[in-house]
Enzyme design. Structure first.
Site, PDB file in Angstrom:
ATOM      1  N   GLY A  22     -30.835  -5.701 -22.098  1.00 47.83           N
ATOM      2  CA  GLY A  22     -30.399  -5.076 -23.345  1.00 47.83           C
ATOM      3  C   GLY A  22     -31.338  -4.021 -23.900  1.00 47.83           C
ATOM      4  O   GLY A  22     -31.351  -3.769 -25.100  1.00 47.83           O
ATOM      5  N   HIS A 139     -24.525   5.122 -16.834  1.00 49.59           N
ATOM      6  CA  HIS A 139     -24.736   4.868 -15.403  1.00 49.59           C
ATOM      7  C   HIS A 139     -25.952   5.656 -14.920  1.00 49.59           C
ATOM      8  O   HIS A 139     -26.034   6.876 -15.161  1.00 49.59           O
ATOM      9  CB  HIS A 139     -23.488   5.273 -14.602  1.00 49.59           C
ATOM     10  CG  HIS A 139     -23.594   4.947 -13.156  1.00 49.59           C
ATOM     11  ND1 HIS A 139     -23.733   3.641 -12.695  1.00 49.59           N
ATOM     12  CD2 HIS A 139     -23.627   5.730 -12.058  1.00 49.59           C
ATOM     13  CE1 HIS A 139     -23.833   3.658 -11.382  1.00 49.59           C
ATOM     14  NE2 HIS A 139     -23.776   4.915 -10.960  1.00 49.59           N
ATOM     15  N   ASP A 179     -17.314   4.124 -12.562  1.00 48.10           N
ATOM     16  CA  ASP A 179     -18.288   5.202 -12.838  1.00 48.10           C
ATOM     17  C   ASP A 179     -17.691   6.582 -12.571  1.00 48.10           C
ATOM     18  O   ASP A 179     -18.429   7.553 -12.362  1.00 48.10           O
ATOM     19  CB  ASP A 179     -19.548   5.015 -11.971  1.00 48.10           C
ATOM     20  CG  ASP A 179     -20.251   3.710 -12.334  1.00 48.10           C
ATOM     21  OD1 ASP A 179     -20.802   3.070 -11.418  1.00 48.10           O
ATOM     22  OD2 ASP A 179     -20.210   3.319 -13.516  1.00 48.10           O
TER      23      ASP A 179
HETATM   24  C1  GRF Z   1     -29.582  -0.024 -16.832  1.00 49.62           C
HETATM   25  O1  GRF Z   1     -30.301   0.654 -15.814  1.00 49.62           O
HETATM   26  C2  GRF Z   1     -28.139   0.294 -16.700  1.00 49.62           C
HETATM   27  O2  GRF Z   1     -27.858   1.633 -16.440  1.00 49.62           O
HETATM   28  C3  GRF Z   1     -27.797  -0.562 -15.528  1.00 49.62           C
HETATM   29  O3  GRF Z   1     -28.459  -1.792 -15.801  1.00 49.62           O
HETATM   30  C4  GRF Z   1     -29.559  -1.515 -16.607  1.00 49.62           C
HETATM   31  C5  GRF Z   1     -29.350  -2.233 -17.916  1.00 49.62           C
HETATM   32  O4  GRF Z   1     -30.501  -2.271 -18.559  1.00 49.62           O
HETATM   33  N1  GRF Z   1     -26.395  -0.767 -15.381  1.00 49.62           N
HETATM   34  P1  GRF Z   1     -30.552  -2.981 -20.007  1.00 49.62           P
HETATM   35  O5  GRF Z   1     -29.818  -4.306 -19.880  1.00 49.62           O
HETATM   36  O6  GRF Z   1     -29.870  -2.074 -20.975  1.00 49.62           O
HETATM   37  O7  GRF Z   1     -32.016  -3.136 -20.270  1.00 49.62           O
END
Ligand code: GRF
Length: 226
Positions: A22, A139, A179
């Site tokens: 998160g 993404h 995506d």
């Molecule tokens: C991010 O790199 C997002 O793009 C990918 O998973 C990660 C999530 O990170 N799908 P977080 O949970 O927001 O720290």
């Protein structure tokens, strides 16, 4: 006092779907609380996680005020006794109903590791001519470059093979193709020869935290909500 003073503008309800740490959710939370707010007249109204152990849920309880959360895990959902058959499709129907129950103005997928089916999207966007609740996704790759999971290590691997010169991050509209939706914001990220995956990931996450807020701001502005 004029009537407008007594009726402050309705806050934009941003609903965020997560699966993990998160850190992008945190960037969104902070953006509504900063002075001045990067996302004005908005708040994170609800967070939905498909993983009960997602640290993003803890971030919600630590937020001031705490952010309401819901958990809908696919495996748990499928294993629960039910009078009707439970499938991935009925899960998506349940998820759509949960999302709609939070009355979102904007839905943001922030590290949400579940592919939303056409069923989900059809429930969120029932009528072609009805106003659509925007759904945007973050993404960590350039449009069409590394769709799907593990985009960052795949980009590094392609760079090391000389197949790409760099990578990037994008915020895009969510459509049926994973995506594949129209990009709202794209930021290129260079890859440094010989750098470790962790270093690249760190630089990419920093860009993510910036563009997820800017992407949300652009959509809300487009909607005339800020
Ligand atoms: C991010 O790199 C997002 O793009 C990918 O998973 C990660 C999530 O990170 N799908 P977080 O949970 O927001 O720290």
């Amino acid at each position: 006092m004029s009537s407008s003073d007594s009726n402050p503008p309705k806050l934009n309800r941003i609903v965020v779907l997560i699966s993990g740490g998160g850190s992008n959710l945190q960037a969104l939370i902070d953006s509504t609380l900063s002075t001045p707010p990067a996302l004005p007249n908005s708040h994170i109204a609800h967070v939905i996680s498909n993983r009960s152990k997602a640290y993003g849920l803890t971030r919600c309880s630590l937020s001031s005020p705490p952010i309401p959360t819901s958990i809908l895990n696919l495996k748990t959902y499928l294993s629960q006794p039910s009078s009707t058959p439970r499938t991935r499709e009925t899960y998506d129907i349940e998820l759509a109903s949960l999302v709609l129950s939070t009355s979102p103005d904007l839905i943001i997928l922030a590290g949400f590791m579940h592919i939303l089916s056409p069923t989900f999207l059809a429930l969120l966007h029932p009528q072609p001519d009805s106003p659509k609740i925007p759904i945007i996704n973050l993404h960590p790759a350039l449009p069409g470059a590394f769709d799907g999971a593990n985009a960052i290590p795949r980009a590094l691997d392609a760079f090391e093979k000389g197949e790409v010169k760099g990578t990037g991050v994008m915020v895009h509209r969510v459509v049926e193709e994973v995506d594949g939706g129209e990009p709202i914001l794209v930021r290129e990220v260079e890859i440094v020869k010989g750098e470790k995956l962790e270093t690249l990931e760190e630089r990419i996450h920093k860009v993510e935290h910036e563009i997820i807020v800017e992407g949300a701001r652009r959509v809300l502005k487009e909607m005339g909500r800020i």
